[in-house]
Scaffold this motif. Structure first.
Motif, PDB file in Angstrom:
ATOM      1  N   SER A  41       0.834  -1.198   0.000  1.00  0.00           N
ATOM      2  CA  SER A  41       0.000   0.000   0.000  1.00  0.00           C
ATOM      3  C   SER A  41       0.873   1.254   0.000  1.00  0.00           C
ATOM      4  O   SER A  41       0.600   2.226  -0.731  1.00  0.00           O
ATOM      5  N   THR A  42       1.929   1.234   0.801  1.00  0.00           N
ATOM      6  CA  THR A  42       2.849   2.377   0.844  1.00  0.00           C
ATOM      7  C   THR A  42       3.515   2.595  -0.505  1.00  0.00           C
ATOM      8  O   THR A  42       3.639   3.739  -0.968  1.00  0.00           O
ATOM      9  N   LEU A  43       3.942   1.508  -1.145  1.00  0.00           N
ATOM     10  CA  LEU A  43       4.596   1.633  -2.456  1.00  0.00           C
ATOM     11  C   LEU A  43       3.645   2.187  -3.506  1.00  0.00           C
ATOM     12  O   LEU A  43       4.048   2.985  -4.362  1.00  0.00           O
ATOM     13  N   THR A  44       2.375   1.773  -3.430  1.00  0.00           N
ATOM     14  CA  THR A  44       1.378   2.300  -4.372  1.00  0.00           C
ATOM     15  C   THR A  44       1.192   3.808  -4.181  1.00  0.00           C
ATOM     16  O   THR A  44       1.180   4.580  -5.151  1.00  0.00           O
ATOM     17  N   LYS A  45       1.057   4.240  -2.918  1.00  0.00           N
ATOM     18  CA  LYS A  45       0.916   5.677  -2.634  1.00  0.00           C
ATOM     19  C   LYS A  45       2.154   6.439  -3.080  1.00  0.00           C
ATOM     20  O   LYS A  45       2.056   7.549  -3.615  1.00  0.00           O
ATOM     21  N   LEU A  46       3.319   5.824  -2.865  1.00  0.00           N
ATOM     22  CA  LEU A  46       4.569   6.476  -3.247  1.00  0.00           C
ATOM     23  C   LEU A  46       4.651   6.663  -4.758  1.00  0.00           C
ATOM     24  O   LEU A  46       5.044   7.733  -5.252  1.00  0.00           O
ATOM     25  N   GLN A  47       4.251   5.670  -5.492  1.00  0.00           N
ATOM     26  CA  GLN A  47       4.263   5.770  -6.950  1.00  0.00           C
ATOM     27  C   GLN A  47       3.288   6.836  -7.435  1.00  0.00           C
ATOM     28  O   GLN A  47       3.573   7.579  -8.383  1.00  0.00           O
ATOM     29  N   GLU A  48       2.128   6.918  -6.777  1.00  0.00           N
ATOM     30  CA  GLU A  48       1.141   7.934  -7.149  1.00  0.00           C
ATOM     31  C   GLU A  48       1.679   9.344  -6.885  1.00  0.00           C
ATOM     32  O   GLU A  48       1.501  10.251  -7.700  1.00  0.00           O
ATOM     33  N   LEU A  49       2.358   9.512  -5.733  1.00  0.00           N
ATOM     34  CA  LEU A  49       2.936  10.818  -5.422  1.00  0.00           C
ATOM     35  C   LEU A  49       4.035  11.194  -6.410  1.00  0.00           C
ATOM     36  O   LEU A  49       4.122  12.348  -6.855  1.00  0.00           O
ATOM     37  N   GLN A  50       4.865  10.226  -6.747  1.00  0.00           N
ATOM     38  CA  GLN A  50       5.946  10.497  -7.691  1.00  0.00           C
ATOM     39  C   GLN A  50       5.398  10.857  -9.068  1.00  0.00           C
ATOM     40  O   GLN A  50       5.923  11.750  -9.748  1.00  0.00           O
TER      41      GLN A  50
END
Length: 235
Positions: A41-50
């Protein structure tokens, strides 16, 4: 390590492996699945932010080129906020990744379905045997007495030089050791294997990859200055 997908899809198979091999506790599976869910979930949010930050960077460039600096400043502030949020998420992702890897290392390999589950050597299954056990009309000596009497292996001298478990092999036994090494290397080469002369020391990642770490540190010799381990077996 096991395939994370296998653990997600069939956690009970992993729990059964822990029970059958009597290593660790089944709670580690639930802990792993929990951190894996949070990690992804954190990686998904991180990719969205990037992705959002990249889009804003392009928009800022367009506005600056067309002289709309005031409008660009608003987006620059939003982009700065995204960068701070990204740093926080990156730190969280690193922490979760470390937890995930540590828990993965606690899981045993899953034994093949044909391997019998047992508590003692008596539960082992004899798959194949060849020949008959020889019978003697005298009390046979143990091998350590025989080789000492015939001066083929010197345990005492080895213990003086390096400690117990490091004997001197003498004459025919030393040549036998060398011949066996050559024989098996030659046999493997004839079957298409490529001979390699590998290092006798490895780094921590290599020892972890072959399964010696993290639970066999006390059984391995280390070169602490260089962070290296002597390979634990020579078969």
């Amino acid at each position: 390590m096991l395939d994370p997908g296998l653990i997600r899809e069939n956690p009970e198979q992993v729990r059964k492996a822990i029970r059958d091999k009597r290593t660790g506790t089944e709670d580690v599976v639930d802990a792993l699945l929990d951190v894996d869910t949070r990690r992804r979930s954190t990686l998904t949010k991180l990719q969205e932010l990037q992705a959002r930050a990249n889009s804003l960077a392009k928009r800022i460039g367009e506005l600056m080129r067309t002289g709309r600096r005031d409008e660009a400043q608003e987006i620059i502030q939003e982009n700065a906020r995204l960068k701070e949020e990204t740093k926080t998420l990156e730190a969280t992702a690193r922490e979760q990744e470390t937890q995930f890897e540590q828990l993965m290392l606690e899981l045993p390999n899953i034994p093949h379905a044909t391997v019998p589950v047992g508590a003692t050597p008596d539960d082992n299954e004899v798959v194949y045997s060849h020949g008959d056990i020889p019978q003697f009309d005298f009390d046979p000596k143990p091998h350590w007495d025989l080789v000492a009497t015939r001066r083929l292996i010197d345990f005492e001298r080895g213990a003086k030089v390096a400690g117990a478990g490091f004997p001197f092999y003498i004459g025919p036994v030393a040549r036998l050791q060398r011949a066996l090494i050559a024989y098996f290397l030659d046999s493997a080469a004839r079957r298409g294997y490529i001979e390699l002369q590998a290092p006798t020391v490895v780094n921590e990642d290599s020892a972890r990859g072959t399964g010696q770490l993290p639970d066999k540190e006390d059984q391995m010799y280390t070169a602490d200055r260089d962070g290296l381990y002597l390979i634990p077996t020579a078969e």
